[in-house]
Design a protein around this motif. Structure first.
Motif: not given
Length: 147
Positions: A111-121
């Motif tokens: 992981s290089k930080g958070r990607g911003g995708a919602h949980a279901l996505t």
């Protein structure tokens, strides 16, 4: 928060253990991969493919065999004392949990930080990367449990 600590917290939520076990046992998913994808908020196909490759290889080498042994040790075994069998089963269970942690810690390094995708996505993308997509309702159940 580390992925391991987040996972422990997430797994303690109502409905999460059942949703994870359904995804694992009924739909053949790797729950560590799924949980990591939610934690990382990623739906990046290349990153998920790399993570799924690591998870598949670790599942074949360590997680699957340990899970199989733990489950095989559950029923009584003629000629072996129940306490001895159950003690060994607990040892294998601890090794299985350690193997899960090793995988989660390995995935965390991708992981290089958070990607911003919602949980279901993130769950849908990780399930596709695993190669055997789970039914949408099973993924939605885990997403709902994770909040």
């Amino acid at each position: 928060m580390t992925l391991w600590n987040w996972t422990l917290s997430a797994y303690a939520r109502d409905g999460a253990p059942q949703a994870c076990l359904t995804l694992q046992d009924v739909h053949g998913q790797n729950t560590s991969l799924l949980l990591w994808a939610v934690w990382a908020e990623t739906d990046d196909a290349r990153l998920l493919d790399r993570a799924a490759d690591v998870a598949r290889r670790w599942e074949a080498l360590a997680l699957g065999p340990l899970r199989d042994i733990r489950r095989a040790l559950k029923p009584a075994f003629t000629g072996v004392e129940d306490d001895a069998r159950q003690g060994l089963r607990e040892d294998v269970k601890a090794a299985e949990l350690r193997a899960e942690r090793v995988l989660l810690e390995t995935l965390e390094t991708l992981s290089k930080g958070r990607g911003g995708a919602h949980a279901l996505t993130a769950l849908e993308a990780a399930s596709r990367a695993w190669g055997r997509p789970a039914p949408p309702d099973a993924l939605a159940a885990l997403a709902a449990a994770l909040g």
